[in-house]
Design a protein around this motif. Sequence first.
Motif, mmCIF file in Angstrom:
data_model
loop_
_atom_site.group_PDB
_atom_site.id
_atom_site.type_symbol
_atom_site.label_atom_id
_atom_site.label_comp_id
_atom_site.label_asym_id
_atom_site.label_seq_id
_atom_site.Cartn_x
_atom_site.Cartn_y
_atom_site.Cartn_z
ATOM 1 N N GLY A 66 1.105 -1.315 -0.137
ATOM 2 C CA GLY A 66 0.151 -0.041 0.224
ATOM 3 C C GLY A 66 1.105 1.192 -0.008
ATOM 4 O O GLY A 66 0.566 2.609 0.041
ATOM 5 N N PHE A 67 2.263 1.130 -0.421
ATOM 6 C CA PHE A 67 2.940 2.022 -0.621
ATOM 7 C C PHE A 67 2.736 2.636 -1.703
ATOM 8 O O PHE A 67 3.235 4.206 -1.708
ATOM 9 C CB PHE A 67 4.367 1.649 0.502
ATOM 10 C CG PHE A 67 4.624 1.484 1.701
ATOM 11 C CD1 PHE A 67 3.959 2.707 3.161
ATOM 12 C CD2 PHE A 67 4.944 0.166 2.271
ATOM 13 C CE1 PHE A 67 3.722 1.765 3.386
ATOM 14 C CE2 PHE A 67 4.992 0.107 3.760
ATOM 15 C CZ PHE A 67 4.283 0.090 4.628
ATOM 16 N N ILE A 68 2.508 2.863 -2.787
ATOM 17 C CA ILE A 68 2.609 2.878 -3.932
ATOM 18 C C ILE A 68 1.625 2.482 -4.479
ATOM 19 O O ILE A 68 0.804 1.362 -4.405
ATOM 20 C CB ILE A 68 4.376 2.987 -4.694
ATOM 21 C CG1 ILE A 68 4.851 1.186 -5.388
ATOM 22 C CG2 ILE A 68 5.229 3.830 -4.332
ATOM 23 C CD1 ILE A 68 5.233 1.467 -6.121
ATOM 24 N N GLU A 69 1.002 2.819 -5.768
ATOM 25 C CA GLU A 69 -0.347 2.451 -6.420
ATOM 26 C C GLU A 69 0.075 1.928 -7.857
ATOM 27 O O GLU A 69 1.353 2.942 -8.638
ATOM 28 C CB GLU A 69 -1.551 2.826 -6.470
ATOM 29 C CG GLU A 69 -1.112 4.346 -6.500
ATOM 30 C CD GLU A 69 -2.816 5.431 -6.193
ATOM 31 O OE1 GLU A 69 -3.440 4.640 -5.365
ATOM 32 O OE2 GLU A 69 -2.649 7.246 -6.720
ATOM 33 N N LYS A 70 -0.478 0.960 -8.477
ATOM 34 C CA LYS A 70 -0.042 1.470 -10.126
ATOM 35 C C LYS A 70 -1.392 1.295 -10.714
ATOM 36 O O LYS A 70 -1.801 0.776 -10.716
ATOM 37 C CB LYS A 70 0.717 -0.286 -10.254
ATOM 38 C CG LYS A 70 0.585 -0.918 -11.280
ATOM 39 C CD LYS A 70 1.710 -2.569 -11.471
ATOM 40 C CE LYS A 70 0.621 -3.581 -11.606
ATOM 41 N NZ LYS A 70 1.954 -4.696 -11.285
ATOM 42 N N SER A 71 -0.950 1.312 -12.069
ATOM 43 C CA SER A 71 -1.568 2.125 -12.729
ATOM 44 C C SER A 71 -1.139 1.753 -14.352
ATOM 45 O O SER A 71 -0.355 1.902 -14.420
ATOM 46 C CB SER A 71 -2.455 2.960 -13.157
ATOM 47 O OG SER A 71 -1.359 4.253 -12.898
ATOM 48 N N GLU A 72 -2.007 1.313 -15.449
ATOM 49 C CA GLU A 72 -2.013 1.440 -16.355
ATOM 50 C C GLU A 72 -1.497 1.799 -16.929
ATOM 51 O O GLU A 72 -2.611 2.962 -17.592
ATOM 52 C CB GLU A 72 -2.695 0.446 -17.526
ATOM 53 C CG GLU A 72 -2.461 -0.914 -18.490
ATOM 54 C CD GLU A 72 -3.306 -1.771 -19.102
ATOM 55 O OE1 GLU A 72 -3.525 -1.328 -19.534
ATOM 56 O OE2 GLU A 72 -3.014 -3.184 -17.837
ATOM 57 N N LEU A 73 -0.394 2.729 -17.736
ATOM 58 C CA LEU A 73 -0.448 3.647 -18.675
ATOM 59 C C LEU A 73 -1.280 3.086 -20.570
ATOM 60 O O LEU A 73 -1.682 3.914 -21.263
ATOM 61 C CB LEU A 73 0.814 4.087 -19.063
ATOM 62 C CG LEU A 73 1.104 4.541 -17.785
ATOM 63 C CD1 LEU A 73 2.828 5.110 -18.127
ATOM 64 C CD2 LEU A 73 0.688 6.469 -17.788
ATOM 65 N N ASP A 74 -0.606 1.626 -20.848
ATOM 66 C CA ASP A 74 -0.799 1.527 -21.619
ATOM 67 C C ASP A 74 -0.894 0.137 -21.645
ATOM 68 O O ASP A 74 -0.399 -0.447 -20.769
ATOM 69 C CB ASP A 74 -0.226 1.917 -23.251
ATOM 70 C CG ASP A 74 1.812 1.798 -23.260
ATOM 71 O OD1 ASP A 74 1.503 0.583 -22.645
ATOM 72 O OD2 ASP A 74 1.943 2.425 -23.230
ATOM 73 N N LYS A 75 -1.060 -1.244 -23.347
ATOM 74 C CA LYS A 75 -1.362 -2.527 -22.706
ATOM 75 C C LYS A 75 -0.261 -2.675 -22.448
ATOM 76 O O LYS A 75 0.717 -4.203 -21.211
ATOM 77 C CB LYS A 75 -0.862 -3.308 -23.888
ATOM 78 C CG LYS A 75 -2.861 -2.913 -24.490
ATOM 79 C CD LYS A 75 -3.722 -3.131 -23.555
ATOM 80 C CE LYS A 75 -5.129 -3.834 -24.144
ATOM 81 N NZ LYS A 75 -5.960 -4.119 -23.293
#
Length: 117
Positions: A66-75
Amino acid sequence: MSEARSVPEATTTAHDLTAFQQNILTILAEEPMYGLAVKRELEAYYGSEVNHGRLYPNLDDLVEDGFIEKSELDKRTNQYALTDAGHDVVLGQLEWVLDRFVTDDTRAAEVRALIET
């Protein structure tokens, strides 16, 4: 007959993080970045290559904690951003270091000079 007991899941605290993980959080404190940008920043700091097999498992652990979050920029590309909990870890580490480093007015002035540049 014995009764099964659930063991509470251990949570990771800032004190459990490695220096490498703390450095990742410090890099992400500047702005969200994709993995290769984090890798380049770490390589510049360490002066040597950072293996993908070391970086990405640590990023995943920091996401899980929970210290960083990951999101998808592209595939193919993920972006990583510091969470409020990650921000607190970085700030807490700075406070801990400064509490020990700033022992007189001279050292306080050195830190002020760093901040003002």
